[in-house]
Scaffold this motif. Structure first.
Motif, PDB file in Angstrom:
ATOM      1  N   ALA A 276     -39.238  19.378  14.856  1.00 21.76           N
ATOM      2  CA  ALA A 276     -38.687  18.346  15.871  1.00 21.76           C
ATOM      3  C   ALA A 276     -38.967  18.826  17.229  1.00 21.76           C
ATOM      4  CB  ALA A 276     -37.176  17.994  15.961  1.00 21.76           C
ATOM      5  N   ARG A 277     -40.085  19.333  17.744  1.00 25.23           N
ATOM      6  CA  ARG A 277     -40.551  19.903  18.784  1.00 25.23           C
ATOM      7  C   ARG A 277     -41.512  18.898  19.278  1.00 25.23           C
ATOM      8  NH1 ARG A 277     -38.461  24.984  20.008  1.00 25.23           N
ATOM      9  NH2 ARG A 277     -37.809  26.036  17.988  1.00 25.23           N
ATOM     10  N   VAL A 278     -41.190  17.679  19.555  1.00 24.76           N
ATOM     11  CA  VAL A 278     -42.107  16.655  19.864  1.00 24.76           C
ATOM     12  C   VAL A 278     -43.031  16.648  20.985  1.00 24.76           C
ATOM     13  CG1 VAL A 278     -42.210  14.097  20.311  1.00 24.76           C
ATOM     14  CG2 VAL A 278     -40.285  15.031  18.539  1.00 24.76           C
ATOM     15  N   LYS A 279     -42.462  17.090  22.128  1.00 25.28           N
ATOM     16  CA  LYS A 279     -43.292  17.159  23.073  1.00 25.28           C
ATOM     17  C   LYS A 279     -44.667  18.416  22.896  1.00 25.28           C
ATOM     18  CE  LYS A 279     -39.994  15.671  26.451  1.00 25.28           C
ATOM     19  NZ  LYS A 279     -38.969  16.074  27.927  1.00 25.28           N
ATOM     20  N   GLU A 280     -44.066  19.399  22.334  1.00 19.37           N
ATOM     21  CA  GLU A 280     -44.938  20.380  22.265  1.00 19.37           C
ATOM     22  C   GLU A 280     -46.059  19.983  20.939  1.00 19.37           C
ATOM     23  OE1 GLU A 280     -41.030  22.788  22.441  1.00 19.37           O
ATOM     24  OE2 GLU A 280     -41.688  20.792  22.285  1.00 19.37           O
ATOM     25  N   ALA A 281     -45.666  19.234  20.189  1.00 22.28           N
ATOM     26  CA  ALA A 281     -46.435  18.794  18.977  1.00 22.28           C
ATOM     27  C   ALA A 281     -47.604  17.905  19.735  1.00 22.28           C
ATOM     28  CB  ALA A 281     -45.942  18.329  17.927  1.00 22.28           C
ATOM     29  N   MET A 282     -47.123  16.752  20.651  1.00 21.48           N
ATOM     30  CA  MET A 282     -47.959  16.108  21.201  1.00 21.48           C
ATOM     31  C   MET A 282     -49.079  16.506  22.107  1.00 21.48           C
ATOM     32  SD  MET A 282     -45.862  12.447  21.974  1.00 21.48           S
ATOM     33  CE  MET A 282     -45.867  11.080  20.593  1.00 21.48           C
ATOM     34  N   SER A 283     -48.526  17.717  22.697  1.00 22.56           N
ATOM     35  CA  SER A 283     -49.295  18.466  23.657  1.00 22.56           C
ATOM     36  C   SER A 283     -50.482  19.163  22.964  1.00 22.56           C
ATOM     37  CB  SER A 283     -48.453  19.311  24.422  1.00 22.56           C
ATOM     38  OG  SER A 283     -49.100  20.302  25.399  1.00 22.56           O
ATOM     39  N   VAL A 284     -50.109  19.615  21.679  1.00 21.06           N
ATOM     40  CA  VAL A 284     -51.371  20.300  20.961  1.00 21.06           C
ATOM     41  C   VAL A 284     -52.271  19.197  20.593  1.00 21.06           C
ATOM     42  CG1 VAL A 284     -51.906  21.478  18.734  1.00 21.06           C
ATOM     43  CG2 VAL A 284     -49.728  21.974  20.135  1.00 21.06           C
ATOM     44  N   CYS A 285     -51.955  17.894  20.189  1.00 22.73           N
ATOM     45  CA  CYS A 285     -52.603  17.052  19.695  1.00 22.73           C
ATOM     46  C   CYS A 285     -53.670  16.581  21.063  1.00 22.73           C
ATOM     47  CB  CYS A 285     -52.178  15.881  19.148  1.00 22.73           C
ATOM     48  SG  CYS A 285     -51.235  16.030  17.717  1.00 22.73           S
ATOM     49  N   ASP A 286     -52.866  16.383  22.248  1.00 20.35           N
ATOM     50  CA  ASP A 286     -53.662  16.030  23.551  1.00 20.35           C
ATOM     51  C   ASP A 286     -54.711  17.200  23.906  1.00 20.35           C
ATOM     52  OD1 ASP A 286     -52.023  13.916  23.743  1.00 20.35           O
ATOM     53  OD2 ASP A 286     -50.880  14.961  25.163  1.00 20.35           O
ATOM     54  N   ARG A 287     -54.327  18.517  23.416  1.00 20.34           N
ATOM     55  CA  ARG A 287     -55.440  19.469  23.943  1.00 20.34           C
ATOM     56  C   ARG A 287     -56.624  19.318  22.710  1.00 20.34           C
ATOM     57  NH1 ARG A 287     -54.499  26.002  22.452  1.00 20.34           N
ATOM     58  NH2 ARG A 287     -56.359  26.879  22.601  1.00 20.34           N
ATOM     59  N   ILE A 288     -56.406  18.881  21.675  1.00 24.85           N
ATOM     60  CA  ILE A 288     -57.635  18.678  20.612  1.00 24.85           C
ATOM     61  C   ILE A 288     -58.655  17.504  21.113  1.00 24.85           C
ATOM     62  CG2 ILE A 288     -58.329  18.226  18.374  1.00 24.85           C
ATOM     63  CD1 ILE A 288     -55.534  19.346  17.298  1.00 24.85           C
ATOM     64  N   VAL A 289     -57.869  16.315  21.442  1.00 24.98           N
ATOM     65  CA  VAL A 289     -58.753  15.223  21.760  1.00 24.98           C
ATOM     66  C   VAL A 289     -59.244  15.203  22.945  1.00 24.98           C
ATOM     67  CG1 VAL A 289     -57.556  13.782  20.230  1.00 24.98           C
ATOM     68  CG2 VAL A 289     -56.703  13.942  22.668  1.00 24.98           C
ATOM     69  N   SER A 290     -58.821  16.186  24.026  1.00 27.65           N
ATOM     70  CA  SER A 290     -59.072  16.430  25.130  1.00 27.65           C
ATOM     71  C   SER A 290     -60.590  17.016  25.078  1.00 27.65           C
ATOM     72  CB  SER A 290     -58.314  17.066  26.186  1.00 27.65           C
ATOM     73  OG  SER A 290     -59.068  17.586  27.397  1.00 27.65           O
ATOM     74  N   ALA A 291     -60.705  18.139  24.150  1.00 25.85           N
ATOM     75  CA  ALA A 291     -61.866  18.682  23.874  1.00 25.85           C
ATOM     76  C   ALA A 291     -62.916  18.102  22.827  1.00 25.85           C
ATOM     77  CB  ALA A 291     -61.480  20.115  23.146  1.00 25.85           C
ATOM     78  N   ASP A 292     -62.396  17.254  22.151  1.00 31.06           N
ATOM     79  CA  ASP A 292     -63.250  16.252  21.102  1.00 31.06           C
ATOM     80  C   ASP A 292     -62.672  15.051  20.858  1.00 31.06           C
ATOM     81  OD1 ASP A 292     -64.690  15.373  19.295  1.00 31.06           O
ATOM     82  OD2 ASP A 292     -64.374  16.675  17.794  1.00 31.06           O
ATOM     83  N   PRO A 293     -62.862  14.053  21.665  1.00 27.96           N
ATOM     84  CA  PRO A 293     -62.348  12.654  21.593  1.00 27.96           C
ATOM     85  C   PRO A 293     -62.435  12.102  20.106  1.00 27.96           C
ATOM     86  CG  PRO A 293     -63.198  12.850  23.619  1.00 27.96           C
ATOM     87  CD  PRO A 293     -63.852  14.305  22.703  1.00 27.96           C
ATOM     88  N   THR A 294     -63.360  12.671  19.597  1.00 27.43           N
ATOM     89  CA  THR A 294     -63.661  11.955  18.150  1.00 27.43           C
ATOM     90  C   THR A 294     -62.880  12.626  17.110  1.00 27.43           C
ATOM     91  OG1 THR A 294     -65.463  13.592  17.598  1.00 27.43           O
ATOM     92  CG2 THR A 294     -66.023  11.665  18.968  1.00 27.43           C
ATOM     93  N   CYS A 295     -62.160  13.416  17.295  1.00 23.28           N
ATOM     94  CA  CYS A 295     -61.239  14.057  16.187  1.00 23.28           C
ATOM     95  C   CYS A 295     -60.223  13.219  15.871  1.00 23.28           C
ATOM     96  CB  CYS A 295     -60.600  15.407  16.858  1.00 23.28           C
ATOM     97  SG  CYS A 295     -59.671  16.238  15.410  1.00 23.28           S
ATOM     98  N   THR A 296     -60.505  12.056  14.835  1.00 24.50           N
ATOM     99  CA  THR A 296     -59.715  11.354  14.429  1.00 24.50           C
ATOM    100  C   THR A 296     -58.370  11.725  13.774  1.00 24.50           C
ATOM    101  OG1 THR A 296     -60.726  11.600  12.049  1.00 24.50           O
ATOM    102  CG2 THR A 296     -61.470   9.586  13.543  1.00 24.50           C
ATOM    103  N   ASP A 297     -58.269  12.978  13.206  1.00 24.05           N
ATOM    104  CA  ASP A 297     -57.112  13.630  12.702  1.00 24.05           C
ATOM    105  C   ASP A 297     -55.980  13.752  13.768  1.00 24.05           C
ATOM    106  OD1 ASP A 297     -57.779  13.447  10.094  1.00 24.05           O
ATOM    107  OD2 ASP A 297     -58.557  15.240   9.940  1.00 24.05           O
TER     108      ASP A 297
END
Length: 334
Positions: A46-67
């Protein structure tokens, strides 16, 4: 002869560069999978903000990462942030139009927003895609889980069996276990839901979301002591879990321990100052403990935070009753 050596050298160079490119791609994918696993763990905690931040980091480096887009959307959906979730799933589908979880996630958003026709269409597309993967013998636990979601959206109760298959393939698939528990609850099979979540938290003791779901079921079953214990367990995993503070506060109101309820709901508000429901219930606890001024303050704040929602409506009713009580006391005194 020289040309032959030059050509051979160029071929070797191209092969080396291709190998380097392949290694780099493999390294990127490995890093993405590691980060996605971490985002999922944070979601379970339930660490929502941190989880979203990790996803943001991934798509920032690779916008095509669908997962990564899908995981971000799943998190947003769990928080009822439908606009954000819809954008996330659309990003994923732009890169992979047949991504099953993106399709079923979009269907969930459309269902929540009242667009049942589009929801059914996307759920059917997700179901078709999952069926093809299953028929090809390439299905993993996630495929069965997504097919279960699609079936449930299409009002096909065989989805429950799909979740069971997902769990049989991967006992640590918390999402499948959570869905089964929610379905059992909807079927008034509270003990089956509790048992499912008990197995889940045995496998993943950091599954704070599971503890809180089980706390709700214990509450509905009338076992307030077990409900408080589950809220405690959720807070041990994540002391900033505002919903756990909130729900423990509700149980304490039920037990007429208003001082403890006020303390819990105050913590929920500390973590999320805009938590309208926490203000509503803390107002009730304040009134029950004799502090009508504090109750009034909480309900007025609720109306500011949620003027057209359920919490604002309840707060308005409470303020009206409080006003009537004050008038009655004034008349009696006069």
């Amino acid at each position: 002869m020289i040309h032959r050596y030059l050509i051979a050298g160029m071929v070797a160079l191209i092969a080396t560069q291709t190998a380097f490119a392949t290694d780099a791609t493999d390294a990127l994918r490995a890093e993405q999978q590691e980060l996605l696993a971490w985002a999922q763990t944070l979601r379970y905690q339930a660490r929502v903000k941190e989880a979203m931040s990790v996803c943001d980091r991934i798509v920032s480096a690779d916008p095509t990462c669908t997962d990564a887009w899908v995981e971000h959307g799943v998190i947003a959906l769990s928080e009822a942030r439908f606009v954000v979730a819809q954008e996330d799933f659309l990003h994923a589908l732009a890169h992979d139009p047949h991504h099953p979880m993106a399709l079923v996630g979009q269907a969930h958003v459309q269902h929540a927003l009242g667009n049942s026709e589009h929801a059914q269409r996307n759920a059917a597309r997700a179901l078709q895609r999952c069926n093809r993967i299953i028929d090809a013998g390439a299905a993993d636990a996630q495929t069965w889980y997504v097919r279960g979601l699609a079936r449930m959206l299409l009002q096909d109760e065989r989805g429950l069996q799909d979740f069971a298959t997902a769990v049989s393939l991967d006992p640590a698939h918390m999402d499948a276990r959570g869905e089964r528990a929610h379905i059992y609850r909807a079927m008034d099979r509270l003990q089956a839901g509790i048992d499912e979540l008990t197995r889940a938290v045995e496998i993943r003791p950091d599954y704070a979301v599971g503890y809180l779901s089980r706390a709700r079921m214990h509450y509905e079953a009338g076992d307030l002591e077990a409900s408080v214990a589950d809220c405690d367990a959720a807070l041990q995993v994540n002391p900033e879990y505002e919903q756990a503070w909130h729900n423990r506060g509700l149980v304490n109101i039920e037990q007429e321990d208003f001082e403890a309820a006020i303390a819990d709901l105050t913590e929920a508000i500390r973590v999320d100052p805009e938590y309208a429901s926490a203000h509503v219930y803390r107002g009730q606890a304040y009134l029950a403990s004799g502090d009508s001024a504090a109750a009034r303050s909480d309900w007025e704040k609720t109306q500011e935070l949620d003027p057209e929602g359920w919490a604002g409506e309840v707060a308005g009713e409470m303020l009206a009753k409080l006003e009537q009580s004050d008038d009655a006391q004034a008349d009696a005194g006069g």
